[in-house]
Each structure stands twice: as structure tokens, then as C-alpha cells.
Design an enzyme around this catalytic site. Structure first.
Site, mmCIF file in Angstrom:
data_model
loop_
_atom_site.group_PDB
_atom_site.id
_atom_site.type_symbol
_atom_site.label_atom_id
_atom_site.label_comp_id
_atom_site.label_asym_id
_atom_site.label_seq_id
_atom_site.Cartn_x
_atom_site.Cartn_y
_atom_site.Cartn_z
ATOM 1 N N LYS A 163 7.074 27.878 -33.935
ATOM 2 C CA LYS A 163 7.632 28.886 -34.839
ATOM 3 C C LYS A 163 6.161 29.460 -35.243
ATOM 4 C CE LYS A 163 12.157 27.726 -35.672
ATOM 5 N NZ LYS A 163 13.263 27.649 -36.726
ATOM 6 N N TYR B 45 18.834 35.071 -32.157
ATOM 7 C CA TYR B 45 19.513 34.581 -33.065
ATOM 8 C C TYR B 45 20.884 35.109 -33.527
ATOM 9 C CZ TYR B 45 15.786 31.235 -34.160
ATOM 10 O OH TYR B 45 14.766 30.412 -34.254
ATOM 11 N N ASN C 278 10.384 25.755 -40.298
ATOM 12 C CA ASN C 278 10.504 24.232 -39.917
ATOM 13 C C ASN C 278 9.798 23.808 -38.601
ATOM 14 O OD1 ASN C 278 12.241 25.528 -38.375
ATOM 15 N ND2 ASN C 278 13.973 24.342 -39.093
ATOM 16 N N HIS D 25 11.744 25.095 -32.853
ATOM 17 C CA HIS D 25 13.132 25.408 -32.687
ATOM 18 C C HIS D 25 13.391 24.522 -31.511
ATOM 19 C CE1 HIS D 25 17.138 27.570 -31.390
ATOM 20 N NE2 HIS D 25 16.655 27.379 -30.244
ATOM 21 N N GLU E 273 19.226 29.921 -23.621
ATOM 22 C CA GLU E 273 17.941 30.246 -24.202
ATOM 23 C C GLU E 273 16.847 30.251 -23.364
ATOM 24 O OE1 GLU E 273 17.478 27.424 -27.479
ATOM 25 O OE2 GLU E 273 19.154 28.404 -28.707
HETATM 26 P P1 CMP Z 1 16.283 26.919 -35.728
HETATM 27 O O1 CMP Z 1 16.537 25.554 -34.890
HETATM 28 O O2 CMP Z 1 15.544 28.013 -35.125
HETATM 29 O O3 CMP Z 1 17.739 27.499 -35.574
HETATM 30 C C1 CMP Z 1 18.378 28.481 -36.789
HETATM 31 C C2 CMP Z 1 17.406 28.625 -37.692
HETATM 32 O O4 CMP Z 1 17.634 29.211 -39.006
HETATM 33 C C3 CMP Z 1 16.826 27.263 -38.259
HETATM 34 O O5 CMP Z 1 16.110 26.546 -37.237
HETATM 35 C C4 CMP Z 1 16.301 27.687 -39.347
HETATM 36 O O6 CMP Z 1 14.892 27.774 -39.528
HETATM 37 C C5 CMP Z 1 16.822 28.615 -39.965
HETATM 38 N N1 CMP Z 1 17.539 28.647 -41.201
HETATM 39 C C6 CMP Z 1 17.327 29.272 -42.476
HETATM 40 N N2 CMP Z 1 18.015 28.960 -43.281
HETATM 41 C C7 CMP Z 1 19.185 28.126 -42.939
HETATM 42 C C8 CMP Z 1 20.262 27.672 -43.416
HETATM 43 N N3 CMP Z 1 20.374 27.594 -44.642
HETATM 44 N N4 CMP Z 1 20.611 26.729 -42.752
HETATM 45 C C9 CMP Z 1 20.316 26.463 -41.411
HETATM 46 N N5 CMP Z 1 19.317 27.311 -40.791
HETATM 47 C C10 CMP Z 1 18.508 27.870 -41.600
#
Ligand code: CMP
Length: 140
Positions: free
Chosen positions: A11, A51, A114, A117, A128
Site C-alpha cells: 500500500k 474496492y 496496514n 492487501h 483481482e
Molecule cells: P484490505 O485488505 O486492503 O481490504 C479492505 C481494506 O479496508 C482493509 O484492508 C483496510 O485497510 C481498510 N479498512 C479501513 N477501515 C476498515 C474497517 N473498519 N474494517 C475493515 N477494513 C477497513
């Protein structure tokens, strides 16, 4: 159902802060083959489409802004049972809950930032990888 590939994204925040190399090392050491990889920057509308499954959720707009805020590294990873295996290597979505030794524990700074992904299902691994890579790019 199992598959031997998954889609991973490093990311924007992790790319910006120089974590690409260390994350690739963890991926290699965990036994994944990187079978396709590129650095790109998503437009806002591309991030919205990627997304789309989260459209309407409270974090959606912020997630789309973040994911289009700078370069990302996208890759196809290969390993037996890749979707599940890579989810184990990433750790939980919230880095504070991710186990030591996982990528998100090591490099995640918040639920949104985080670090990485990974596809959450075999169906999404197909969707994807096709979103980011053409057939010729995926099978080098
Ligand atoms: P990712 O695996 O990229 O898939 C969706 C993303 O939404 C997740 O990682 C998080 O970075 C982001 N996200 C932000 N807020 C939330 C939340 N409350 N619950 C889940 N995903 C979240």
C-alpha cells in the site's frame, strides 16, 4: 476451493516509507514465488472499482483516497494454497491484533495503513489478478 495464486498489494504508505524491500524479503522467505509485479499509481476511479465490494461502508471514501494517494506495488504470488497462506503471512487487518512475525505486525500503522492487501478468497484472487494484470503479464 484452493488455488496456487493470490494478489498482493504493498500500500502507498508502506511504499512511501521504504518498506517495499523488507516486505518482499518476508514474502520470499515465506516461500512464495513472485510471478508478476509492477509499481503503479491508481486513479481515484480505479481505486473505487477495485474496492467496489466495500462501497457504502463508513471507511470506503477514506480507503479510496488513501489507495490512490501514491504509488503501490502489485504482484501475483504463487504457492500452494496461496490465498490462505498469504493471509496468514499478512496477519489480521488491524496491525495491533496481527501476530508477531506477520507483515502487518511488522509494518502496519493502522487499520487503513496496514501495509499490504491480499485476496480474501479464491474468487477474489481471480478477479483481482485480472484487474491488474493481463494474461501475458501473469504468466511470464
Ligand atoms: P484490505 O485488505 O486492503 O481490504 C479492505 C481494506 O479496508 C482493509 O484492508 C483496510 O485497510 C481498510 N479498512 C479501513 N477501515 C476498515 C474497517 N473498519 N474494517 C475493515 N477494513 C477497513
Amino acid at each position: 476451493m484452493e488455488t496456487n495464486f493470490t494478489l498482493s498489494i504493498i500500500k502507498p504508505n508502506a511504499v512511501r516509507t521504504g518498506k517495499t524491500g523488507p516486505i518482499l524479503s518476508m514474502i520470499n522467505e515465506a516461500g512464495f514465488e513472485i510471478s508478476a509485479m509492477k509499481m503503479i499509481r491508481l486513479t481515484r476511479s480505479q481505486a473505487e472499482r477495485f474496492y467496489a465490494v466495500h462501497a457504502g461502508k463508513p471507511f470506503y471514501e477514506s480507503l479510496v483516497d488513501f489507495m490512490s494517494s501514491g504509488p503501490i506495488v502489485v504482484m501475483v504470488l504463487r504457492k500452494e494454497n496461496a490465498v490462505e497462506q498469504y493471509r496468514l503471512l499478512m496477519g489480521q487487518t488491524d496491525p495491533q491484533k496481527a501476530a508477531p512475525g506477520t507483515i502487518r505486525h511488522s509494518f502496519g500503522v493502522s487499520v487503513q495503513m496496514n501495509a499490504v492487501h491480499g485476496s480474501d478468497s479464491v474468487e477474489n484472487a481471480y478477479r483481482e489478478t485480472s484487474f491488474f494484470f493481463s494474461e501475458t503479464e501473469r504468466y511470464p
